[in-house]
Design a protein around this motif. Structure first.
Motif, PDB file in Angstrom:
ATOM      1  N   ALA A 379     -34.771   3.580 -66.518  1.00 33.56           N
ATOM      2  CA  ALA A 379     -33.801   4.202 -67.429  1.00 33.56           C
ATOM      3  C   ALA A 379     -33.654   5.685 -67.146  1.00 33.56           C
ATOM      4  CB  ALA A 379     -34.236   3.975 -68.880  1.00 33.56           C
ATOM      5  N   LEU A 380     -34.805   6.340 -66.941  1.00 38.60           N
ATOM      6  CA  LEU A 380     -34.769   7.770 -66.624  1.00 38.60           C
ATOM      7  C   LEU A 380     -34.061   8.004 -65.297  1.00 38.60           C
ATOM      8  CD1 LEU A 380     -35.630  10.654 -67.332  1.00 38.60           C
ATOM      9  CD2 LEU A 380     -37.813  10.195 -66.192  1.00 38.60           C
ATOM     10  N   THR A 381     -34.288   7.101 -64.356  1.00 36.85           N
ATOM     11  CA  THR A 381     -33.659   7.238 -63.033  1.00 36.85           C
ATOM     12  C   THR A 381     -32.143   7.098 -63.131  1.00 36.85           C
ATOM     13  OG1 THR A 381     -35.647   6.327 -61.979  1.00 36.85           O
ATOM     14  CG2 THR A 381     -33.613   6.314 -60.692  1.00 36.85           C
ATOM     15  N   VAL A 382     -31.681   6.116 -63.940  1.00 37.01           N
ATOM     16  CA  VAL A 382     -30.233   5.922 -64.110  1.00 37.01           C
ATOM     17  C   VAL A 382     -29.592   7.171 -64.707  1.00 37.01           C
ATOM     18  CG1 VAL A 382     -28.494   4.623 -65.403  1.00 37.01           C
ATOM     19  CG2 VAL A 382     -30.382   3.417 -64.285  1.00 37.01           C
ATOM     20  N   PHE A 383     -30.254   7.737 -65.729  1.00 34.87           N
ATOM     21  CA  PHE A 383     -29.723   8.951 -66.343  1.00 34.87           C
ATOM     22  C   PHE A 383     -29.672  10.097 -65.336  1.00 34.87           C
ATOM     23  CE2 PHE A 383     -30.518  12.942 -68.719  1.00 34.87           C
ATOM     24  CZ  PHE A 383     -29.367  12.962 -69.498  1.00 34.87           C
ATOM     25  N   THR A 384     -30.750  10.225 -64.553  1.00 34.67           N
ATOM     26  CA  THR A 384     -30.799  11.288 -63.540  1.00 34.67           C
ATOM     27  C   THR A 384     -29.710  11.091 -62.490  1.00 34.67           C
ATOM     28  OG1 THR A 384     -33.196  11.448 -63.865  1.00 34.67           O
ATOM     29  CG2 THR A 384     -32.291  12.434 -61.862  1.00 34.67           C
ATOM     30  N   ILE A 385     -29.502   9.825 -62.075  1.00 37.17           N
ATOM     31  CA  ILE A 385     -28.477   9.532 -61.069  1.00 37.17           C
ATOM     32  C   ILE A 385     -27.085   9.875 -61.607  1.00 37.17           C
ATOM     33  CG2 ILE A 385     -27.336   7.655 -59.827  1.00 37.17           C
ATOM     34  CD1 ILE A 385     -30.076   6.348 -59.511  1.00 37.17           C
ATOM     35  N   LEU A 386     -26.853   9.572 -62.910  1.00 36.11           N
ATOM     36  CA  LEU A 386     -25.560   9.884 -63.512  1.00 36.11           C
ATOM     37  C   LEU A 386     -25.285  11.379 -63.471  1.00 36.11           C
ATOM     38  CD1 LEU A 386     -23.083   8.797 -65.004  1.00 36.11           C
ATOM     39  CD2 LEU A 386     -24.347   9.069 -67.151  1.00 36.11           C
ATOM     40  N   LEU A 387     -26.293  12.169 -63.844  1.00 35.20           N
ATOM     41  CA  LEU A 387     -26.132  13.627 -63.765  1.00 35.20           C
ATOM     42  C   LEU A 387     -25.892  14.072 -62.329  1.00 35.20           C
ATOM     43  CD1 LEU A 387     -28.905  14.928 -66.211  1.00 35.20           C
ATOM     44  CD2 LEU A 387     -26.437  14.859 -66.599  1.00 35.20           C
ATOM     45  N   ALA A 388     -26.621  13.440 -61.395  1.00 41.44           N
ATOM     46  CA  ALA A 388     -26.467  13.815 -59.989  1.00 41.44           C
ATOM     47  C   ALA A 388     -25.064  13.492 -59.490  1.00 41.44           C
ATOM     48  CB  ALA A 388     -27.513  13.077 -59.146  1.00 41.44           C
ATOM     49  N   VAL A 389     -24.514  12.341 -59.948  1.00 42.05           N
ATOM     50  CA  VAL A 389     -23.159  11.953 -59.522  1.00 42.05           C
ATOM     51  C   VAL A 389     -22.139  12.973 -60.010  1.00 42.05           C
ATOM     52  CG1 VAL A 389     -21.340  10.241 -59.876  1.00 42.05           C
ATOM     53  CG2 VAL A 389     -23.654   9.491 -59.319  1.00 42.05           C
ATOM     54  N   ILE A 392     -22.467  16.003 -57.927  1.00 46.75           N
ATOM     55  CA  ILE A 392     -21.946  15.792 -56.574  1.00 46.75           C
ATOM     56  C   ILE A 392     -20.420  15.808 -56.569  1.00 46.75           C
ATOM     57  CG2 ILE A 392     -21.744  14.065 -54.738  1.00 46.75           C
ATOM     58  CD1 ILE A 392     -24.642  13.262 -55.367  1.00 46.75           C
ATOM     59  N   VAL A 393     -19.799  15.219 -57.610  1.00 46.33           N
ATOM     60  CA  VAL A 393     -18.334  15.228 -57.691  1.00 46.33           C
ATOM     61  C   VAL A 393     -17.811  16.660 -57.737  1.00 46.33           C
ATOM     62  CG1 VAL A 393     -16.379  14.664 -59.193  1.00 46.33           C
ATOM     63  CG2 VAL A 393     -18.140  12.947 -58.734  1.00 46.33           C
ATOM     64  N   ILE A 394     -18.462  17.493 -58.538  1.00 51.39           N
ATOM     65  CA  ILE A 394     -18.052  18.909 -58.616  1.00 51.39           C
ATOM     66  C   ILE A 394     -18.173  19.569 -57.256  1.00 51.39           C
ATOM     67  CG2 ILE A 394     -18.637  21.140 -59.629  1.00 51.39           C
ATOM     68  CD1 ILE A 394     -19.530  19.628 -62.142  1.00 51.39           C
ATOM     69  N   ILE A 395     -19.296  19.309 -56.573  1.00 49.54           N
ATOM     70  CA  ILE A 395     -19.502  19.913 -55.250  1.00 49.54           C
ATOM     71  C   ILE A 395     -18.461  19.415 -54.259  1.00 49.54           C
ATOM     72  CG2 ILE A 395     -21.088  19.992 -53.293  1.00 49.54           C
ATOM     73  CD1 ILE A 395     -23.391  20.035 -55.238  1.00 49.54           C
ATOM     74  N   VAL A 396     -18.127  18.101 -54.330  1.00 54.33           N
ATOM     75  CA  VAL A 396     -17.149  17.530 -53.398  1.00 54.33           C
ATOM     76  C   VAL A 396     -15.778  18.169 -53.586  1.00 54.33           C
ATOM     77  CG1 VAL A 396     -15.869  15.422 -52.837  1.00 54.33           C
ATOM     78  CG2 VAL A 396     -18.356  15.354 -53.084  1.00 54.33           C
ATOM     79  N   ILE A 397     -15.389  18.357 -54.854  1.00 54.24           N
ATOM     80  CA  ILE A 397     -14.087  18.991 -55.120  1.00 54.24           C
ATOM     81  C   ILE A 397     -14.064  20.402 -54.559  1.00 54.24           C
ATOM     82  CG2 ILE A 397     -12.582  19.846 -56.959  1.00 54.24           C
ATOM     83  CD1 ILE A 397     -13.474  17.436 -58.633  1.00 54.24           C
ATOM     84  N   ARG A 398     -15.155  21.144 -54.770  1.00 53.21           N
ATOM     85  CA  ARG A 398     -15.216  22.510 -54.251  1.00 53.21           C
ATOM     86  C   ARG A 398     -15.189  22.503 -52.725  1.00 53.21           C
ATOM     87  NH1 ARG A 398     -20.015  26.073 -56.537  1.00 53.21           N
ATOM     88  NH2 ARG A 398     -18.740  25.765 -58.402  1.00 53.21           N
ATOM     89  N   LYS A 399     -15.952  21.570 -52.120  1.00 52.30           N
ATOM     90  CA  LYS A 399     -15.956  21.480 -50.660  1.00 52.30           C
ATOM     91  C   LYS A 399     -14.568  21.135 -50.125  1.00 52.30           C
ATOM     92  CE  LYS A 399     -20.338  22.060 -49.394  1.00 52.30           C
ATOM     93  NZ  LYS A 399     -20.749  23.060 -48.389  1.00 52.30           N
ATOM     94  N   HIS A 400     -13.864  20.273 -50.865  1.00 52.37           N
ATOM     95  CA  HIS A 400     -12.516  19.874 -50.427  1.00 52.37           C
ATOM     96  C   HIS A 400     -11.586  21.075 -50.403  1.00 52.37           C
ATOM     97  CE1 HIS A 400      -9.075  17.255 -49.806  1.00 52.37           C
ATOM     98  NE2 HIS A 400      -8.463  17.851 -50.830  1.00 52.37           N
ATOM     99  N   ARG A 401     -11.683  21.884 -51.420  1.00 52.71           N
ATOM    100  CA  ARG A 401     -10.840  23.087 -51.467  1.00 52.71           C
ATOM    101  C   ARG A 401     -11.202  24.044 -50.343  1.00 52.71           C
ATOM    102  NH1 ARG A 401     -10.958  24.248 -58.046  1.00 52.71           N
ATOM    103  NH2 ARG A 401      -9.617  22.474 -58.641  1.00 52.71           N
ATOM    104  N   GLU A 402     -12.524  24.223 -50.099  1.00 51.00           N
ATOM    105  CA  GLU A 402     -12.947  25.114 -49.022  1.00 51.00           C
ATOM    106  C   GLU A 402     -12.496  24.580 -47.669  1.00 51.00           C
ATOM    107  OE1 GLU A 402     -17.133  25.348 -49.468  1.00 51.00           O
ATOM    108  OE2 GLU A 402     -17.069  26.745 -51.182  1.00 51.00           O
ATOM    109  N   GLU A 403     -12.540  23.249 -47.492  1.00 52.02           N
ATOM    110  CA  GLU A 403     -12.115  22.648 -46.238  1.00 52.02           C
ATOM    111  C   GLU A 403     -10.612  22.832 -46.011  1.00 52.02           C
ATOM    112  OE1 GLU A 403     -12.344  20.530 -42.649  1.00 52.02           O
ATOM    113  OE2 GLU A 403     -13.855  21.501 -43.903  1.00 52.02           O
ATOM    114  N   ALA A 404      -9.845  22.722 -47.088  1.00 46.85           N
ATOM    115  CA  ALA A 404      -8.389  22.929 -46.966  1.00 46.85           C
ATOM    116  C   ALA A 404      -8.096  24.357 -46.530  1.00 46.85           C
ATOM    117  CB  ALA A 404      -7.717  22.624 -48.297  1.00 46.85           C
ATOM    118  N   ALA A 405      -8.835  25.326 -47.099  1.00 46.64           N
ATOM    119  CA  ALA A 405      -8.638  26.723 -46.722  1.00 46.64           C
ATOM    120  C   ALA A 405      -9.042  26.947 -45.272  1.00 46.64           C
ATOM    121  CB  ALA A 405      -9.448  27.630 -47.655  1.00 46.64           C
ATOM    122  N   ARG A 406     -10.167  26.305 -44.867  1.00 50.15           N
ATOM    123  CA  ARG A 406     -10.621  26.465 -43.478  1.00 50.15           C
ATOM    124  C   ARG A 406      -9.614  25.881 -42.497  1.00 50.15           C
ATOM    125  NH1 ARG A 406     -12.564  23.808 -39.548  1.00 50.15           N
ATOM    126  NH2 ARG A 406     -12.432  21.839 -40.706  1.00 50.15           N
TER     127      ARG A 406
END
Length: 576
Positions: A379-389, A392-406
């Motif tokens: 249960a703790l792992t599922v909660f941790t994974i949800l937070l991690a997801v 990660i989504v936030i990081i992916v969006i930021r990376k996508h924007r940086e990649e578009a600029a690059r």
């Protein structure tokens, strides 16, 4: 003598060169490889390494200790402490494979067996068996067989027949998977003893007869005879004297326990009671008395032998009508009272059974508690994974924007390079033809120099690549082993390696006439610098025929008469 020399060389190597983990691993592997055929030599090798273990890594040290325990067990050296194997078992619980964990807990069980802690030994054996990955292709079924075999022996010592029956079925199952026919058939012997302890004599006879037939079918004639030895009494008590006599004849002819005078080896004299009981049943009283007296005269008899002799003489004198003598030996039997001894043994067995069952229940409770902890952790792992997801989504969006600029910056850079390339092209087109030809010639010479240099470097390294290839190393290892021959797949792999490293080797050898397969294989061995005696060993061709083939191939390959040396020089000159 050869084994002794090998051991001396190993010990010398240990004393001189084993100062790092790679060397220690090599020696440990060799000790493990000879352990099944010579446990004492393996134990000597391992003992000689003890001083160097203080500087070894954890992996090497624990592998050393598990092999040391394995060698001690095979050499019948009793264990005196459980501290080392508890540490080793803990290490492999964290770091080992399924086979290593199973072996470690099996050896820990052997330690407790030698320390007379039977419940702990049985629990360790059960733990070891539960760690076997029977779904894996490399499951160590041989060790799994030993686990169930040891468990069966302890259950028999503690008079736990139902556990014996359960273990015997598992022993048979995994012995067959290990292709160990003898061990599989010995499971029938275990079941026969269990049925005897359960007083199910019909099943005892049925199982022992089946075991004897199967032993004989697979060529284990001595074991076939031994399986029938325990049925003499069973048949005699049922007045089936024909089968009893058959078992006597088979046992005496095939067991290997009797000398030329018909005397059984020391420690097995209880057999005289079995035979005396048979003669008593067929009214050959003199023969019956002879064997009962023979059992009575055994030096330093065991309690069981004394009881059997007294009981046999009691039965004899009762049948002979000598009541005083029958009473005398009946009183002796009373003093030795086997029923009291059996009760005491069963009492001890009940204690072992209770402790064994307690340990099993405790293990079951521990597993349930562990499952509850795992559920909380999940249960703790599922909660941790949800937070991690989410993170990660936030990081992916930021990376996508940086990649578009690059990519936008890279587009601008590429556009500028295109403009520059077009300008350079126009400038080159404006040059004269002579200037362009001079530039082309300059590049051509540079390319030729680099190509020649790379080709020369590649040719100079061909010898090293040939010698270092895994298949060449394997052939080199087999060259020193007269009892080892390359397989068909080994030869195919060697030809493939030559095609890759010296592509022109096959074509140059077959340019005048096509060589036979064995001739081409011989040429590869010459190119790898093997000696004629080594080539003879690996190809199975006599040394004389090897020389003759090399002379014939000189004409076939070079088109001229010559010595094998001429052929060797030509083969060694081929580098591409």
């Amino acid at each position: 003598m050869r084994r002794f020399i090998y051991l001396i060389l190993m010990l010398l190597m240990l004393s001189v060169s084993c100062t790092d983990d790679s060397c220690r691993y090599e020696v440990l592997d060799r000790a493990d490889s000879i352990m099944s055929v010579d446990a004492d030599s393996a134990l000597n090798i391992l003992n000689s390494m003890s001083d160097s273990m203080s500087s070894a890594s954890d992996a090497v040290r624990n592998r050393y200790y598990i092999l040391l325990a394995k060698a001690q067990n095979k050499a019948f050296v009793p264990f005196t402490s459980d501290s080392m194997m508890k540490t080793v078992a803990g290490y492999y619980d964290r770091h080992g494979s399924a086979n290593e964990r199973m072996l470690a807990h099996y050896l820990l069980g052997c330690v407790y067996r030698d320390l007379d802690s039977i419940p702990l030994a049985l629990q360790c054996y059960e733990n070891a068996a539960s760690m076997a990955d029977t779904m894996s292709a490399d499951c160590d079924y041989a060790t799994l067989c030993r686990i169930y075999g040891q468990s069966s022996d302890l259950f028999e010592e503690e008079l736990m027949p139902r556990n014996m029956l359960e273990t015997a079925d598992l022993l048979y199952k995994y012995a067959m998977k290990a292709k160990d026919t003898l061990t599989a058939l010995q499971a029938y012997d275990t079941k026969a003893v269990a049925y005897y302890l359960l007083s199910d004599f019909d099943m005892e006879i049925k199982t022992s007869e089946k075991a004897s037939r199967l032993y004989k079918k697979y060529g284990f004639n001595q074991e076939s005879a031994l399986a029938l030895g325990g049925l003499i009494v069973a048949y005699s008590e049922r007045k089936d004297f024909k089968n009893a006599l058959r078992c006597i004849k088979c046992y005496e002819a095939g067991s290997g326990y009797f000398d030329e005078n018909g005397n059984i080896e020391h420690g097995r004299e209880i057999y005289y009671y079995n035979k005396g009981l048979y003669f008593l049943g067929v009214n050959k009283l003199d023969s019956s008395l002879y064997y009962f007296r023979k059992l009575q005269k055994v030096k330093e008899p065991t309690l069981n032998q004394r009881l059997a002799a007294s009981r046999g003489l009691t039965l004899f004198f009762e049948k002979n009508g000598q009541k005083d003598s029958a009473l005398k030996y009946s009183l002796v039997s009373y003093e030795l009272n086997d029923s009291i001894c059996t009760d005491l043994m069963k009492s001890g067995c009940s204690s072992v059974q209770a402790q064994y069952e307690h340990n099993r229940l405790q293990k079951h409770a521990d597993m349930k508690e562990l499952e509850a902890q795992k559920a909380k952790l999940a249960a703790l792992t599922v909660f941790t994974i949800l937070l991690a997801v989410i993170f990660i989504v936030i990081i992916v969006i930021r990376k996508h924007r940086e990649e578009a600029a690059r990519q936008q910056l890279e587009y601008e850079h590429d556009r500028q390079r295109l403009v520059q390339a077009q300008t350079d092209l126009q400038r080159l087109l404006a040059q004269t033809e002579d200037e362009r030809n001079a530039l082309v010639e300059e590049y051509r010479q540079t390319i030729e120099k680099l190509t020649y240099k790379l080709k020369a470097a590649d040719t100079s390294n061909v010898e090293e690549r040939l010698q270092r290839s895994p298949i060449a190393q394997k052939f080199l290892y087999m060259s020193g082993k007269p009892d080892m021959k390359p397989s068909a797949s080994d030869w195919r792999e060697l030809r493939a390696m030559f095609n890759a490293e010296i592509p022109g080797f096959y074509a140059k050898l077959n340019s005048r006439s096509i060589l036979r397969t064995e001739e081409y294989d011989l040429c590869m061995l010459v190119r790898l610098h093997f000696k004629p005696s080594e080539m003879s060993n690996m190809t199975g061709i006599s040394l004389k025929n090897v020389s003759a083939m090399r002379r014939r191939m000189t004409q076939k390959i070079l088109g001229q008469d010559g010595s094998p040396k001429d052929l060797d020089e030509f083969l060694l000159s081929i580098k591409e």
